[in-house]
Design an enzyme around this catalytic site. Sequence first.
Site, PDB file in Angstrom:
ATOM      1  N   ARG A 162       1.167  -1.459   0.149  1.00 46.09           N
ATOM      2  CA  ARG A 162      -0.063  -0.001  -0.074  1.00 46.09           C
ATOM      3  C   ARG A 162       0.863   1.166   0.068  1.00 46.09           C
ATOM      4  O   ARG A 162       1.693   1.346   0.616  1.00 46.09           O
ATOM      5  CB  ARG A 162      -1.093   0.010   1.126  1.00 46.09           C
ATOM      6  CG  ARG A 162      -1.904  -0.977   1.373  1.00 46.09           C
ATOM      7  CD  ARG A 162      -2.363  -1.058   2.758  1.00 46.09           C
ATOM      8  NE  ARG A 162      -1.402  -1.325   3.823  1.00 46.09           N
ATOM      9  CZ  ARG A 162      -1.577  -1.080   5.172  1.00 46.09           C
ATOM     10  NH1 ARG A 162      -2.722  -0.684   5.679  1.00 46.09           N
ATOM     11  NH2 ARG A 162      -0.501  -1.007   6.048  1.00 46.09           N
ATOM     12  N   GLN A 263     -16.002   3.810   2.283  1.00 48.45           N
ATOM     13  CA  GLN A 263     -15.908   5.273   2.499  1.00 48.45           C
ATOM     14  C   GLN A 263     -16.129   5.642   1.242  1.00 48.45           C
ATOM     15  O   GLN A 263     -15.536   5.826   0.101  1.00 48.45           O
ATOM     16  CB  GLN A 263     -14.651   5.646   2.798  1.00 48.45           C
ATOM     17  CG  GLN A 263     -14.743   6.867   3.173  1.00 48.45           C
ATOM     18  CD  GLN A 263     -15.152   7.274   4.779  1.00 48.45           C
ATOM     19  OE1 GLN A 263     -14.784   6.765   5.714  1.00 48.45           O
ATOM     20  NE2 GLN A 263     -16.112   8.161   4.647  1.00 48.45           N
ATOM     21  N   ALA A 264     -17.559   6.411   0.941  1.00 47.20           N
ATOM     22  CA  ALA A 264     -17.805   6.850  -0.328  1.00 47.20           C
ATOM     23  C   ALA A 264     -16.903   8.085  -0.744  1.00 47.20           C
ATOM     24  O   ALA A 264     -16.782   8.909   0.215  1.00 47.20           O
ATOM     25  CB  ALA A 264     -19.356   7.287  -0.358  1.00 47.20           C
ATOM     26  N   GLY A 265     -16.819   8.420  -1.872  1.00 50.33           N
ATOM     27  CA  GLY A 265     -16.024   9.509  -2.129  1.00 50.33           C
ATOM     28  C   GLY A 265     -15.848   9.568  -3.855  1.00 50.33           C
ATOM     29  O   GLY A 265     -16.464   9.008  -4.594  1.00 50.33           O
ATOM     30  N   CYS A 272      -2.101   1.088  -9.780  1.00 49.95           N
ATOM     31  CA  CYS A 272      -2.372  -0.234  -9.629  1.00 49.95           C
ATOM     32  C   CYS A 272      -3.774  -0.847  -9.989  1.00 49.95           C
ATOM     33  O   CYS A 272      -3.832  -1.425 -10.844  1.00 49.95           O
ATOM     34  CB  CYS A 272      -1.879  -0.942  -8.415  1.00 49.95           C
ATOM     35  SG  CYS A 272      -0.242  -0.708  -8.030  1.00 49.95           S
ATOM     36  N   LYS A 275      -5.491  -0.035 -13.503  1.00 52.99           N
ATOM     37  CA  LYS A 275      -4.924  -0.605 -14.746  1.00 52.99           C
ATOM     38  C   LYS A 275      -4.935  -2.333 -14.533  1.00 52.99           C
ATOM     39  O   LYS A 275      -5.181  -2.893 -15.336  1.00 52.99           O
ATOM     40  CB  LYS A 275      -3.541  -0.241 -15.196  1.00 52.99           C
ATOM     41  CG  LYS A 275      -2.606  -0.258 -13.992  1.00 52.99           C
ATOM     42  CD  LYS A 275      -1.663  -1.578 -14.306  1.00 52.99           C
ATOM     43  CE  LYS A 275      -0.457  -1.724 -13.324  1.00 52.99           C
ATOM     44  NZ  LYS A 275       0.200  -3.051 -13.193  1.00 52.99           N
TER      45      LYS A 275
END
Length: 447
Positions: A162, A263-265, A272, A275
């Site tokens: 990450r 978490q909406a956004g 990564c 694609k």
Amino acid sequence: MPIVSRSTDPRISVIGTGYLGATHAVCMAELGFDVIGVDIDTRRVRRLSAGEVPFYEPGLEALLRKNLEAGRLTFTGSLAEAVERADVHFVCVGTPQRPDSGAADLRHVDAAVSGLITAGLGPDDLVVGKSTVPAGTATRLAARLAAGAPGAELAWNPEFLREGFAVDDTLRPDRLVFGVAPRGMAERRLRAVYAQMIGDDVPVVVTDLTTAELVKVAANAFLATKISFINAMAEVCEATGGDVVELAGALAHDARIGHRFLQAGIGFGGGCLPKDIRAFQAHADELGVGRALAFLGEVDAVNIRARARAVALTREVLGDSPANRTVGVLGAAFKPNSDDIRDSPALEVAEALRRAGAHVSVYDPAAVENGRACHPNLCFADSVVGAVAGAEVVLVLTEWHEFRELDPAVLRPHVARPVVIDGRGALDPHRWRAAGWTYRALGRPPR
């Protein structure tokens, strides 16, 4: 994690020193191995050799300098030097989307393996793929190794980094996946490389080459699907008057669903997820099972729509016309703790508003330089206050801690109108409204 170095330890090379490769090389040296990083980009080799990480990743530069000084880590442009000095070779090159389709471009992976063979790969050497590739790539490369470097083995050890947490994810992963051929020595050698982690009870999954390749793309597809699911629910909430935050909170109590990534956004970006889901779908089409992954097309479409919906919401709060209006944008990187602007939703929203005639000023704690280089028509500020000065609406589009902790009362005198659009669900709406701001967010009714 203690450093243990022995003369019998594997000697490691890392082919490709971009984000994945540089992080892997530094962390392998931190584990006590002698490591040589290889890259055809001579400028990158010089910068890394001088102790400078060419991207933003918390904690990585300090470890780079530490291991350069200790003599455990070097960088070169020569594959021949890597083959001479190492016996375990990690392939960490990029697999970008092809310009003519959604498929993965495997030229760099093929070139790395061919280059190792040409450089004189020995019969006791192990080549370990970490790049994200379509299933079947490893089997094809193993055949190439068998023909060009008899005795050398291939394994696949996918990465799960990450951005912003890459050092910890490398040194303390949640699992290790070893894709190996039967009856070979690759598993034993990979266990030697990762012995300290395995000793710390990191789970090891040993499987075949193809399944190991699928683990990475399946993980990314599942994550992208979960993010797009909650953004699809935000669209439904906007049509019905529901509140996506309250909806997500209720869903999260179900242990089968959980709270992470609900978490909406404005959606996902980076180098990564976008694609990789396109490449996965394209490969499924090639295999004749495209219908099985057809849903990924809608996952991608929901993600792209989230950006357009943020632009539409901005138009709404500006009275439908952004032309000659002043907009402050907080965030340029696709996620916090990174300077990566590849497929950045924040910058796409900012550019769309600029093209609609708005005067847009952007600030990001780490990505201003990259943003300015790739988006020269946008204005970039060197502080939050500089970005929002005189703004009629402020958009928070990357959830940096600095933005989460902003004091809305302190910020209010600097704007023309106290209106904020929370594109990441990063702010406390009660706190901002109490300070006199109009708070808006995707999937949440105006209150």
